[in-house]
Design an enzyme around this catalytic site. Structure first.
Site, mmCIF file in Angstrom:
data_model
loop_
_atom_site.group_PDB
_atom_site.id
_atom_site.type_symbol
_atom_site.label_atom_id
_atom_site.label_comp_id
_atom_site.label_asym_id
_atom_site.label_seq_id
_atom_site.Cartn_x
_atom_site.Cartn_y
_atom_site.Cartn_z
ATOM 1 N N GLY A 69 0.886 -1.136 0.100
ATOM 2 C CA GLY A 69 0.047 0.136 -0.143
ATOM 3 C C GLY A 69 0.804 1.243 -0.134
ATOM 4 O O GLY A 69 0.540 2.304 -0.493
ATOM 5 N N THR A 70 1.972 1.194 0.796
ATOM 6 C CA THR A 70 2.648 2.359 0.746
ATOM 7 C C THR A 70 3.313 2.755 -0.649
ATOM 8 O O THR A 70 3.427 3.983 -0.961
ATOM 9 C CB THR A 70 4.249 2.213 1.693
ATOM 10 N N ASN A 151 -6.638 5.136 10.046
ATOM 11 C CA ASN A 151 -6.019 3.771 10.574
ATOM 12 C C ASN A 151 -5.928 3.835 12.089
ATOM 13 O O ASN A 151 -5.652 2.810 12.734
ATOM 14 C CB ASN A 151 -4.626 3.607 9.940
ATOM 15 N N GLN A 177 -7.617 0.522 4.884
ATOM 16 C CA GLN A 177 -8.120 0.081 6.179
ATOM 17 C C GLN A 177 -9.629 -0.236 5.940
ATOM 18 O O GLN A 177 -10.225 -1.245 6.430
ATOM 19 C CB GLN A 177 -8.171 0.916 7.371
ATOM 20 N N HIS A 199 -2.450 -7.564 3.146
ATOM 21 C CA HIS A 199 -2.254 -7.995 4.539
ATOM 22 C C HIS A 199 -3.489 -7.319 5.393
ATOM 23 O O HIS A 199 -3.397 -7.953 6.633
ATOM 24 C CB HIS A 199 -0.875 -7.892 4.912
ATOM 25 N N THR A 235 8.816 -7.923 -12.287
ATOM 26 C CA THR A 235 7.851 -9.396 -12.541
ATOM 27 C C THR A 235 6.713 -9.410 -11.595
ATOM 28 O O THR A 235 7.108 -9.197 -10.103
ATOM 29 C CB THR A 235 8.996 -10.426 -12.189
ATOM 30 N N CYS A 319 3.634 1.225 11.180
ATOM 31 C CA CYS A 319 4.809 1.901 10.667
ATOM 32 C C CYS A 319 5.646 2.909 11.284
ATOM 33 O O CYS A 319 7.004 3.028 11.029
ATOM 34 C CB CYS A 319 4.234 2.327 9.197
#
Length: 385
Positions: A69-70, A151, A177, A199, A235, A319
């Protein structure tokens, strides 16, 4: 007994996602290769892309897979800024650092002007401020980025109203979220770009996606083989992508059940500690996030005390964990730095149970008492020095 109440940081992979990933790991083939094995893997990726697109309400071609997501947030913020040629980036003051930091990097290194939207005491963006800003400087704004839900507090933001106010200005939202937990449609909201991550929804770590309008080709962060519309070379991680889709398609997140558990937990906290404050409780929130201030405590100490009782929770975004500083989200809501450092985030997920809630409530009173005593001792020592 151990209790995991940090699902907002990461939630356990669903069995169906693990099974899908294991099966994909045994399949040979680079999805960019033209031979039989490559085409077979590509088909799995494209099938997964279609499932995710259907769940999020966009075209399959608008799904760009990223490593997190970052990364998706960075691609959106930097790419839309570079694409526009305009100087102003508008973000909310409660954004995750995955949005704030790219914007501030552009300010430091490329001369962008970053304007942060204030929020009210309930953690909701000030729409009047935005309306005035757009009226005065709309022609200068490259993009607006406001998260779908916060979040730390779980507070939902008025994205539909923001998009309406924005008009032709591109609007991006970090929906990491919110995805799969509350109604969310990229198409219905009229967004320009949106970020999601696996995740947080029962999929694996290390895979996310940027949802971006089909006709828009922003400059890439990564250059190479030209995968993903030449916006994200590299890839494709087929096993993770397949598992991501499997988690999304499973519909295992029971929002009603989790919301009931959260309400039961918060009622128990207030019964045990009437002075506790539930941050953002007056606004619509995600089902599973509860951010609570315990006056007279220090959040890092509480976190360790909870951990010693085998309850996992957090002081805010994972984070930024490990860095002792007050939450910028809570301070934006008007809390002082001292009060902001007296708060814990408890987040429930699909695997959470009433037993988890009951056990946590059983250990919480002594944890808070110990936390208050520790803070009093610390303050006394500071006063004598």
């Amino acid at each position: 007994m151990s209790v995991y109440l940090d699902h907002a940081a990461t939630t356990p992979m669903f069995d169906v996602a693990i099974e899908a990933m294991n099966a994909s790991l045994r399949i040979l083939g680079n999805p960019s290769s033209l031979h039989t094995e490559g085409r077979a893997t590509r088909k799995d990726v494209e099938d997964a892309r279609e499932k995710i697109a259907q769940a999020v309400g966009c075209l399959p071609s608008e799904v760009i897979f990223t490593g997190s997501g970052t990364e998706a947030n960075n691609a959106a913020i930097k790419g839309l800024y570079w694409h526009s040629g305009k100087p102003v980036i508008v973000v909310s003051s409660i954004e995750h650092h995955a949005v704030l930091d790219p914007a501030l990097w552009l300010a430091e290194h490329e001369g962008a002007q970053v304007i942060q939207l204030p929020v009210n005491s309930d953690g909701v963006v000030d729409l009047e401020f935005l309306k005035t800003l757009i009226a005065e400087r709309g022609s200068e704004i490259a993009l607006i980025s406001v998260m779908h839900s916060n979040n730390e507090t779980g507070v939902l933001q008025p994205l539909a109203e923001i998009v309406k106010l924005a008009g032709d200005i591109p609007v991006h939202t970090d929906a990491v979220q919110s995805f799969t937990k509350v109604p969310l449609s990229y198409r219905d909201l009229g967004l320009f770009a949106m970020t999601i991550s696996a995740h947080k929804v029962g999929g694996p770590l290390g895979i996310g996606a940027l949802i971006l309008r089909r006709a828009v080709e922003i400059p890439p962060l990564l250059h190479g083989g030209g995968q993903e519309r030449d916006i994200r070379s590299g890839t494709l991680n087929a096993p993770a992508i397949v598992a991501f889709a499997a988690a999304v398609e499973s519909h295992l997140y029971d929002a009603a059940k989790i919301s009931q558990l959260r309400d039961s937990f918060e009622a128990g906290v207030i019964a045990a500690r009437p002075d506790a404050v539930i941050n953002g409780k007056n606004s619509p929130r995600l089902p599973g996030i509860s951010n609570i201030t315990f006056p007279g405590t220090q959040s890092d100490s509480l976190l360790l005390l909870m951990d010693s009782e085998k309850v996992s929770c957090s002081t805010g975004a994972a984070c930024t964990a490990g860095v002792h500083r007050p939450s910028h989200v809570l301070m934006a809501m008007g809390l002082s730095d001292v009060v902001a450092q007296s708060s814990l985030r408890f987040s429930l997920g699909s695997s959470s149970t009433q037993d988890d809630v009951d056990y946590t409530l059983s250990v919480l009173p002594r944890v808070i008492e110990r936390g208050i005593a520790a803070q009093a001792t610390r303050s006394l020592g500071a006063g004598r020095s």
